[in-house]
Design a protein around this motif. Structure first.
Motif, PDB file in Angstrom:
ATOM      1  N   LEU A   9     -45.224  53.454   6.326  1.00  0.00           N
ATOM      2  CA  LEU A   9     -44.126  52.738   5.686  1.00  0.00           C
ATOM      3  C   LEU A   9     -44.680  51.586   4.866  1.00  0.00           C
ATOM      4  O   LEU A   9     -45.500  50.808   5.355  1.00  0.00           O
ATOM      5  CB  LEU A   9     -43.158  52.214   6.748  1.00  0.00           C
ATOM      6  N   PRO A  11     -43.207  48.709   1.710  1.00  0.00           N
ATOM      7  CA  PRO A  11     -42.060  48.309   0.893  1.00  0.00           C
ATOM      8  C   PRO A  11     -42.220  48.862  -0.516  1.00  0.00           C
ATOM      9  O   PRO A  11     -43.352  49.033  -0.994  1.00  0.00           O
ATOM     10  CB  PRO A  11     -42.103  46.782   0.913  1.00  0.00           C
ATOM     11  N   PRO A  12     -41.127  49.164  -1.198  1.00  0.00           N
ATOM     12  CA  PRO A  12     -41.216  49.799  -2.511  1.00  0.00           C
ATOM     13  C   PRO A  12     -41.979  48.998  -3.555  1.00  0.00           C
ATOM     14  O   PRO A  12     -42.580  49.561  -4.456  1.00  0.00           O
ATOM     15  CB  PRO A  12     -39.765  49.997  -2.937  1.00  0.00           C
ATOM     16  N   LYS A  13     -42.018  47.687  -3.434  1.00  0.00           N
ATOM     17  CA  LYS A  13     -42.688  46.876  -4.457  1.00  0.00           C
ATOM     18  C   LYS A  13     -44.143  46.601  -4.149  1.00  0.00           C
ATOM     19  O   LYS A  13     -44.826  45.947  -4.918  1.00  0.00           O
ATOM     20  CB  LYS A  13     -41.934  45.573  -4.666  1.00  0.00           C
ATOM     21  N   TRP A  23     -47.468  44.910   6.353  1.00  0.00           N
ATOM     22  CA  TRP A  23     -47.503  46.178   5.612  1.00  0.00           C
ATOM     23  C   TRP A  23     -48.915  46.591   5.266  1.00  0.00           C
ATOM     24  O   TRP A  23     -49.726  45.730   4.978  1.00  0.00           O
ATOM     25  CB  TRP A  23     -46.666  46.061   4.341  1.00  0.00           C
ATOM     26  N   LEU A 122     -35.118  56.701   8.444  1.00  0.00           N
ATOM     27  CA  LEU A 122     -36.091  56.113   7.518  1.00  0.00           C
ATOM     28  C   LEU A 122     -36.527  57.116   6.458  1.00  0.00           C
ATOM     29  O   LEU A 122     -36.753  56.754   5.310  1.00  0.00           O
ATOM     30  CB  LEU A 122     -37.313  55.615   8.289  1.00  0.00           C
ATOM     31  N   GLN A 125     -33.605  58.328   3.381  1.00  0.00           N
ATOM     32  CA  GLN A 125     -33.110  57.487   2.287  1.00  0.00           C
ATOM     33  C   GLN A 125     -34.000  56.269   2.106  1.00  0.00           C
ATOM     34  O   GLN A 125     -34.791  55.934   2.968  1.00  0.00           O
ATOM     35  CB  GLN A 125     -31.682  57.052   2.595  1.00  0.00           C
ATOM     36  N   ARG A 126     -33.821  55.605   0.973  1.00  0.00           N
ATOM     37  CA  ARG A 126     -34.498  54.324   0.785  1.00  0.00           C
ATOM     38  C   ARG A 126     -33.798  53.308   1.667  1.00  0.00           C
ATOM     39  O   ARG A 126     -32.587  53.156   1.622  1.00  0.00           O
ATOM     40  CB  ARG A 126     -34.412  53.868  -0.670  1.00  0.00           C
ATOM     41  N   VAL A 127     -34.571  52.646   2.471  1.00  0.00           N
ATOM     42  CA  VAL A 127     -34.010  51.709   3.443  1.00  0.00           C
ATOM     43  C   VAL A 127     -34.535  50.320   3.114  1.00  0.00           C
ATOM     44  O   VAL A 127     -35.739  50.155   2.896  1.00  0.00           O
ATOM     45  CB  VAL A 127     -34.438  52.128   4.878  1.00  0.00           C
ATOM     46  N   PRO A 128     -33.675  49.305   3.087  1.00  0.00           N
ATOM     47  CA  PRO A 128     -34.168  47.941   2.877  1.00  0.00           C
ATOM     48  C   PRO A 128     -35.203  47.582   3.942  1.00  0.00           C
ATOM     49  O   PRO A 128     -35.149  48.062   5.079  1.00  0.00           O
ATOM     50  CB  PRO A 128     -32.912  47.077   3.013  1.00  0.00           C
ATOM     51  N   ALA A 132     -35.544  48.740   7.850  1.00  0.00           N
ATOM     52  CA  ALA A 132     -36.644  49.602   8.297  1.00  0.00           C
ATOM     53  C   ALA A 132     -37.335  49.004   9.511  1.00  0.00           C
ATOM     54  O   ALA A 132     -37.601  49.705  10.494  1.00  0.00           O
ATOM     55  CB  ALA A 132     -37.647  49.807   7.158  1.00  0.00           C
TER      56      ALA A 132
END
Length: 154
Positions: A9, A11-13, A23, A122, A125-128, A132
């Protein structure tokens, strides 16, 4: 106990492969408990069964460590948690899926435990980020053995 899946996992950014805060997270997915589950593991599943709230992130204190089993085709993660609940768990997982995360191994990933129900949410979908983290039980220490050395990653 046998892991049913391993997820990474991020984060998207997050860009690049560097470790940033907790992370990336290496989430080890466990099967749902049944009536045969050992009493010393039940407190973990009680934590996972609590209603998920974005403002609640669960971190367990204790010790953990990796070891290779047999010819190295299997890994074991031993977890001895002491707070907020006590549990002892030995998780067996095949080495092969972990090899797909070689970039992650050298940096000492944050390890988390979860169950199939949480992992399904998880993955679906995209989860904040906060949501998560609420689906996981994070280990408060880094496992004592260098995982990259166990699986032969340099």
């Amino acid at each position: 106990m046998v892991a049913v899946e391993v997820m990474v996992l991020r984060p998207p950014k997050q860009t690049g492969r560097a470790k940033t805060g907790p992370w990336p997270v290496l989430a080890i997915v466990l099967d749902e408990p049944n009536e045969l589950i050992e009493p010393r593991v039940r407190p973990l599943f009680a934590l996972l069964d609590q209603p998920t709230r974005a403002d609640r992130i669960t971190v367990v204190a204790g010790r953990s460590g990796w070891s290779a089993l047999g010819t190295g085709s299997l890994l074991q993660l031993a977890v001895h948690a002491t707070a907020p609940v006590r549990f002892d768990l030995h998780i067996i997982l095949p080495t092969q899926p972990v090899l797909g995360f070689t970039d992650l191994l050298a940096g000492g990933p944050t390890i988390a435990l979860t169950n199939r129900g949480h992992a399904g949410r998880l993955a679906a979908q995209r989860v904040p980020v906060r949501d998560a983290l609420a689906e996981l039980v994070l280990l408060g220490d880094s496992p004592s053995t260098d995982l990259s050395a166990l699986v032969g990653v340099s």
